[in-house]
Every structure is written in structure tokens, then in C-alpha cells.
Write a protein that holds these residues in place. Structure first.
Motif, PDB file in Angstrom:
ATOM      1  N   ALA A   1     -34.857   7.753  13.735  1.00  0.00           N
ATOM      2  CA  ALA A   1     -34.068   8.572  12.814  1.00  0.00           C
ATOM      3  C   ALA A   1     -32.855   9.170  13.518  1.00  0.00           C
ATOM      4  O   ALA A   1     -31.732   9.148  12.990  1.00  0.00           O
ATOM      5  CB  ALA A   1     -34.942   9.687  12.232  1.00  0.00           C
ATOM      6  N   LEU A   2     -33.051   9.665  14.728  1.00  0.00           N
ATOM      7  CA  LEU A   2     -31.950  10.286  15.469  1.00  0.00           C
ATOM      8  C   LEU A   2     -30.913   9.248  15.905  1.00  0.00           C
ATOM      9  O   LEU A   2     -29.712   9.526  15.903  1.00  0.00           O
ATOM     10  CB  LEU A   2     -32.497  11.053  16.673  1.00  0.00           C
ATOM     11  CG  LEU A   2     -33.308  12.306  16.312  1.00  0.00           C
ATOM     12  CD1 LEU A   2     -34.090  12.812  17.513  1.00  0.00           C
ATOM     13  CD2 LEU A   2     -32.397  13.387  15.764  1.00  0.00           C
ATOM     14  N   GLU A   3     -31.375   8.060  16.261  1.00  0.00           N
ATOM     15  CA  GLU A   3     -30.443   6.984  16.626  1.00  0.00           C
ATOM     16  C   GLU A   3     -29.619   6.558  15.410  1.00  0.00           C
ATOM     17  O   GLU A   3     -28.438   6.235  15.530  1.00  0.00           O
ATOM     18  CB  GLU A   3     -31.204   5.790  17.212  1.00  0.00           C
ATOM     19  CG  GLU A   3     -31.725   6.049  18.614  1.00  0.00           C
ATOM     20  CD  GLU A   3     -32.647   4.950  19.101  1.00  0.00           C
ATOM     21  OE1 GLU A   3     -32.388   3.773  18.812  1.00  0.00           O
ATOM     22  OE2 GLU A   3     -33.638   5.282  19.775  1.00  0.00           O
ATOM     23  N   THR A   4     -30.246   6.569  14.238  1.00  0.00           N
ATOM     24  CA  THR A   4     -29.546   6.227  13.006  1.00  0.00           C
ATOM     25  C   THR A   4     -28.443   7.240  12.721  1.00  0.00           C
ATOM     26  O   THR A   4     -27.392   6.896  12.185  1.00  0.00           O
ATOM     27  CB  THR A   4     -30.532   6.174  11.819  1.00  0.00           C
ATOM     28  OG1 THR A   4     -31.557   5.245  12.130  1.00  0.00           O
ATOM     29  CG2 THR A   4     -29.851   5.759  10.529  1.00  0.00           C
ATOM     30  N   LEU A   5     -28.682   8.493  13.145  1.00  0.00           N
ATOM     31  CA  LEU A   5     -27.671   9.543  12.958  1.00  0.00           C
ATOM     32  C   LEU A   5     -26.529   9.423  13.971  1.00  0.00           C
ATOM     33  O   LEU A   5     -25.565  10.186  13.906  1.00  0.00           O
ATOM     34  CB  LEU A   5     -28.314  10.927  13.074  1.00  0.00           C
ATOM     35  CG  LEU A   5     -29.279  11.296  11.951  1.00  0.00           C
ATOM     36  CD1 LEU A   5     -29.982  12.612  12.263  1.00  0.00           C
ATOM     37  CD2 LEU A   5     -28.539  11.382  10.621  1.00  0.00           C
ATOM     38  N   GLY A   6     -26.652   8.494  14.921  1.00  0.00           N
ATOM     39  CA  GLY A   6     -25.553   8.253  15.852  1.00  0.00           C
ATOM     40  C   GLY A   6     -25.776   8.751  17.274  1.00  0.00           C
ATOM     41  O   GLY A   6     -24.888   8.627  18.116  1.00  0.00           O
TER      42      GLY A   6
ATOM     43  N   LEU B   1     -32.928  18.012  16.880  1.00  0.00           N
ATOM     44  CA  LEU B   1     -31.561  18.327  16.422  1.00  0.00           C
ATOM     45  C   LEU B   1     -31.116  19.694  16.941  1.00  0.00           C
ATOM     46  O   LEU B   1     -29.953  19.863  17.339  1.00  0.00           O
ATOM     47  CB  LEU B   1     -31.480  18.278  14.898  1.00  0.00           C
ATOM     48  CG  LEU B   1     -31.423  16.872  14.288  1.00  0.00           C
ATOM     49  CD1 LEU B   1     -31.564  16.939  12.771  1.00  0.00           C
ATOM     50  CD2 LEU B   1     -30.124  16.175  14.676  1.00  0.00           C
TER      51      LEU B   1
ATOM     52  N   VAL C   1     -37.842  15.739  14.507  1.00  0.00           N
ATOM     53  CA  VAL C   1     -36.417  15.543  14.234  1.00  0.00           C
ATOM     54  C   VAL C   1     -35.705  16.895  14.198  1.00  0.00           C
ATOM     55  O   VAL C   1     -34.647  17.066  14.811  1.00  0.00           O
ATOM     56  CB  VAL C   1     -36.202  14.751  12.921  1.00  0.00           C
ATOM     57  CG1 VAL C   1     -34.750  14.756  12.510  1.00  0.00           C
ATOM     58  CG2 VAL C   1     -36.711  13.330  13.062  1.00  0.00           C
TER      59      VAL C   1
END
Length: 186
Positions: A150-155, A181, A177
Motif C-alpha cells: 500500500a505504501l509503495e503504491t502511494l509512491g 505514514l 499503514v
């Protein structure tokens, strides 16, 4: 093919056992981790039986995950049973899995018999290597994997995400997550 042994220990060295199974004594090579776990005179081992042109050797493991680790690494070109046992002696299956997932060549080079080329070949061949943990560890590692994705998807970059997640204490994906964050904002 011998896949397990149960019997009485006749002789014990740090990386070698002689096990008496109904009057037949087997020589079994073990890792330092496995040897240190054996405290009683009776033992039950999972065994990998390797047959070569000049020898038949038995490699024993108390922990099934350690056996899976050994069986996986000896399939890699250039990694034999001696290096496989050295890996099992140096790392637990879960710590080895962590080293592979974080692509840590320097940690892998600590194993006797593994140089820089061997370490990088092992990491390339084993990308995606996962150990079967007990139920609690499996749930937390799944949550950690999902949070990482999920965090990788956020960039966020993979190496930064994995370092942050190691310091997080939450157990569910959504909590991980949120916690990650907050730490990434600092």
C-alpha cells in the motif's frame, strides 16, 4: 530415501550426530542452531538425504522451516550442502527470509564460504523466498506485506518502507499503514 529419523543419540558434536535407530547407527550432519536445540538423549529429526557418486549423506533438522531453507538454498547453482548448513548455522529461517526480502548482501557475506558473487546470486535466485511461520507470525507478516504494498503504491520507496515497517508495532494492515505514514511525515 530417508526423510526422518527418530532414535537415541550415541555421539554428539556441534555439527554431527550419531543416532541409534533400532540398532543401526546413522551419521547425521546438523547446523549449529539445530545442534544447540537438542538437549535430550532421544531425538526426532527431519532429514534431507543426499546421494552422490562417492557418498550418501544425511542432513538433519529439528525445525521443518530450517529443512525447507536448506533444501531451497542447495538447489542454487554453486551452493552445496556445506554452504547450506553454514547458512542454517548463521541465520534462523525467519532472519534469512528477512535478509532476502531486504536484499542485504553484506549480511549474507558473513556466512563462511559465501563471497560477494555467491551472495548476489543467492539473493537473485531467492527473491520472494518466504518461510512458513506460526499462525501469529504469519498474520503479522501478511499485514506487513500488505502495508508495504500500500505504501509503495502511494509512491514511497521500497527500502524506506521496509525500514519504517520494521519499527512499527501495529498488527493490522490499516494500523500499520497509519503508523508508517506518521513516521514517514517526520
Amino acid at each position: 530415501m530417508i526423510v526422518g529419523l527418530e532414535g537415541k543419540i550415541e555421539r554428539k558434536e556441534p555439527t554431527l550426530l550419531h543416532i541409534n535407530v533400532s540398532g543401526i547407527i546413522y551419521e547425521v550432519f546438523v547446523s549449529l542452531n539445530c545442534g544447540s536445540k537438542i538437549t535430550k538423549n532421544e531425538v526426532k529429526l527431519f532429514v534431507t538425504h543426499i546421494i552422490r557418486e562417492d557418498a550418501q549423506n544425511l542432513y538433519g533438522f529439528v525445525d521443518i522451516n530450517e529443512k525447507k531453507l536448506f533444501d531451497t538454498v542447495i538447489k542454487i547453482n554453486g551452493v552445496g550442502p556445506k554452504v547450506g548448513l553454514a547458512i542454517c548455522s548463521t541465520f534462523t529461517p525467519s532472519s534469512f527470509s528477512q535478509i532476502v526480502s531486504s536484499n542485504d548482501i553484506s549480511m549474507l557475506k558473513r556466512v563462511p564460504g559465501i563471497g560477494p558473487k555467491g551472495a548476489s546470486r543467492i539473493l537473485v535466485e531467492l527473491s520472494g523466498f518466504v518461510i512458513d511461520f506460526n499462525e501469529h507470525d504469519a498474520n503479522s507478516s501478511n499485514a506487513s506485506l500488505e502495508a508495504s504494498l500500500a505504501l509503495e503504491t502511494l509512491g514511497f520507496k521500497k527500502d524506506i518502507v521496509s525500514n519504517i515497517l520494521k519499527s512499527c508495532t501495529s498488527t493490522t494492515t490499516s494500523e500499520l499503514v497509519k503508523e508508517a505514514l506518521k513516521k514517514l511525515q517526520k
